[in-house]
Design a protein around this motif. Sequence first.
Motif, PDB file in Angstrom:
ATOM      1  N   MET A 213      -1.425  -8.638  52.718  1.00 53.52           N
ATOM      2  CA  MET A 213      -2.239  -7.962  51.955  1.00 53.52           C
ATOM      3  C   MET A 213      -1.590  -6.556  51.131  1.00 53.52           C
ATOM      4  O   MET A 213      -1.567  -6.360  50.082  1.00 53.52           O
ATOM      5  CB  MET A 213      -3.533  -7.578  52.539  1.00 53.52           C
ATOM      6  N   ASP A 214      -0.821  -5.946  52.121  1.00 47.07           N
ATOM      7  CA  ASP A 214      -0.358  -4.925  51.441  1.00 47.07           C
ATOM      8  C   ASP A 214       0.950  -5.004  50.585  1.00 47.07           C
ATOM      9  O   ASP A 214       1.160  -4.184  49.779  1.00 47.07           O
ATOM     10  CB  ASP A 214       0.405  -3.716  52.848  1.00 47.07           C
ATOM     11  N   ALA A 215       1.396  -6.170  50.632  1.00 39.72           N
ATOM     12  CA  ALA A 215       2.732  -6.601  49.963  1.00 39.72           C
ATOM     13  C   ALA A 215       2.323  -7.683  48.782  1.00 39.72           C
ATOM     14  O   ALA A 215       3.003  -8.055  48.205  1.00 39.72           O
ATOM     15  CB  ALA A 215       3.796  -7.065  50.622  1.00 39.72           C
ATOM     16  N   LEU A 216       0.861  -7.896  48.488  1.00 32.72           N
ATOM     17  CA  LEU A 216       0.655  -8.615  47.314  1.00 32.72           C
ATOM     18  C   LEU A 216       1.116  -8.223  45.997  1.00 32.72           C
ATOM     19  O   LEU A 216       1.029  -7.146  45.744  1.00 32.72           O
ATOM     20  CB  LEU A 216      -0.929  -8.814  47.245  1.00 32.72           C
ATOM     21  N   PRO A 217       1.453  -9.131  45.157  1.00 35.14           N
ATOM     22  CA  PRO A 217       1.876  -8.862  43.542  1.00 35.14           C
ATOM     23  C   PRO A 217       0.523  -8.453  42.911  1.00 35.14           C
ATOM     24  O   PRO A 217      -0.546  -8.492  43.201  1.00 35.14           O
ATOM     25  CB  PRO A 217       2.466 -10.145  42.982  1.00 35.14           C
ATOM     26  N   PRO A 218       0.732  -7.678  41.892  1.00 33.10           N
ATOM     27  CA  PRO A 218      -0.387  -7.214  41.005  1.00 33.10           C
ATOM     28  C   PRO A 218      -1.248  -8.165  40.778  1.00 33.10           C
ATOM     29  O   PRO A 218      -2.457  -7.858  40.601  1.00 33.10           O
ATOM     30  CB  PRO A 218       0.340  -6.597  40.063  1.00 33.10           C
ATOM     31  N   GLU A 219      -0.863  -9.409  40.265  1.00 35.39           N
ATOM     32  CA  GLU A 219      -1.957 -10.479  39.975  1.00 35.39           C
ATOM     33  C   GLU A 219      -2.952 -10.638  41.045  1.00 35.39           C
ATOM     34  O   GLU A 219      -4.268 -10.908  40.720  1.00 35.39           O
ATOM     35  CB  GLU A 219      -1.017 -11.685  39.916  1.00 35.39           C
ATOM     36  N   TYR A 220      -2.478 -10.603  42.243  1.00 33.54           N
ATOM     37  CA  TYR A 220      -3.567 -10.931  43.237  1.00 33.54           C
ATOM     38  C   TYR A 220      -4.437  -9.649  43.542  1.00 33.54           C
ATOM     39  O   TYR A 220      -5.523  -9.762  44.075  1.00 33.54           O
ATOM     40  CB  TYR A 220      -2.947 -11.323  44.464  1.00 33.54           C
ATOM     41  N   LEU A 221      -4.128  -8.408  43.160  1.00 35.89           N
ATOM     42  CA  LEU A 221      -4.884  -7.370  43.218  1.00 35.89           C
ATOM     43  C   LEU A 221      -6.250  -7.621  42.257  1.00 35.89           C
ATOM     44  O   LEU A 221      -7.152  -6.962  42.402  1.00 35.89           O
ATOM     45  CB  LEU A 221      -4.241  -6.164  43.112  1.00 35.89           C
ATOM     46  N   HIS A 222      -6.096  -8.346  41.339  1.00 32.40           N
ATOM     47  CA  HIS A 222      -7.366  -8.550  40.390  1.00 32.40           C
ATOM     48  C   HIS A 222      -8.338  -9.349  41.096  1.00 32.40           C
ATOM     49  O   HIS A 222      -9.406  -9.428  40.631  1.00 32.40           O
ATOM     50  CB  HIS A 222      -6.881  -9.164  39.048  1.00 32.40           C
ATOM     51  N   GLU A 223      -8.125 -10.110  41.990  1.00 32.35           N
ATOM     52  CA  GLU A 223      -8.832 -10.717  42.912  1.00 32.35           C
ATOM     53  C   GLU A 223      -9.770 -10.145  43.956  1.00 32.35           C
ATOM     54  O   GLU A 223      -9.255  -9.170  44.200  1.00 32.35           O
ATOM     55  CB  GLU A 223      -8.185 -12.144  43.477  1.00 32.35           C
ATOM     56  N   PRO A 224     -11.020 -10.586  44.170  1.00 32.73           N
ATOM     57  CA  PRO A 224     -11.768 -10.078  45.184  1.00 32.73           C
ATOM     58  C   PRO A 224     -11.080  -9.824  46.545  1.00 32.73           C
ATOM     59  O   PRO A 224     -10.972 -10.904  46.900  1.00 32.73           O
ATOM     60  CB  PRO A 224     -13.125 -10.507  44.974  1.00 32.73           C
TER      61      PRO A 224
END
Length: 297
Positions: A213-224
């Motif tokens: 979770m701490d390393a997710l790309p920015p795209e995935y941070l748009h998801e809940p």
Amino acid sequence: MPNPSHPFTTVRDLLRYATSRFNKAGISFGHGTTNAYDEAAYLILHTLDLPLDTLEPFFDARLAEDEIAAVMQIIERRATDRVPAAYLTQEAWMHGFRFYVDERVIVPRSLIGELLQDRLTPWVDDPEQVGAVLELCTGSGCLAILAAAAFENADIDAVDISHPALEVAQRNVTDYQLDDRIALFEGDLYEPLPERRYDVILSNPPYVNQASMDALPPEYLHEPSIALAGGPNGMTIVQRIISGAKRWLTPEGVLVVEIGNEREHVEAAFGGLELSWLTTSAGDDAVFLIRAADLPD
């Protein structure tokens, strides 16, 4: 005449530019496409209201300035804001099914969809005899809808803890005219369900471990994040699904759970169980199945 602010006049021009722009921006994929060219083609065709599988005839079509402006806006949102394409178009496709999506739900991409195309053969002896299916953590409702198509005689119950996600799921269920077969429940896993037994339980739950979770790309941070985060080892929700499943399955029923790249954590947590790893396009490590008889009481 070309706009003096840019030299673009055709679909070919925009496709070349978008592909270069996406590569330069270093965008991440995993929400429907795997490379910059396919991502660019999809966004351009969708924005121009052209058939999504018909690019070549339009390569050299000259575009109006307002069309070019609309495509350029989408390209920049994708490259600069790193918004997944599905949120920009408000649609996602799985196995020929189109689903409405927005940022209330994760972008549909479950490998269980592949298995439902084969109606869970050979793990389900007779798909025609499947009368009840449960999907936990339904999100957009995509797997519930695919399950309704796979098991034509089944009623489907689908659960999510997120009310906003269920609003999206309801829209998709209604779009496919399945309100009489798919019932949506708001609550924590099995908690909101009436007493009954299911032939199949499906789940693509939150399973991403904290380090990932701490390393997710920015795209995935748009998801809940509630739909992704599975606790320190990714198994917090999976553990609860497994521990409660036997009570809800028929004696011959099966539980199918997707866990992405977390097989090592699954085997560490549930190594004593009789797990069957199912083959998907992502390999043999992303989805497991347990028969009711092999589940803990």
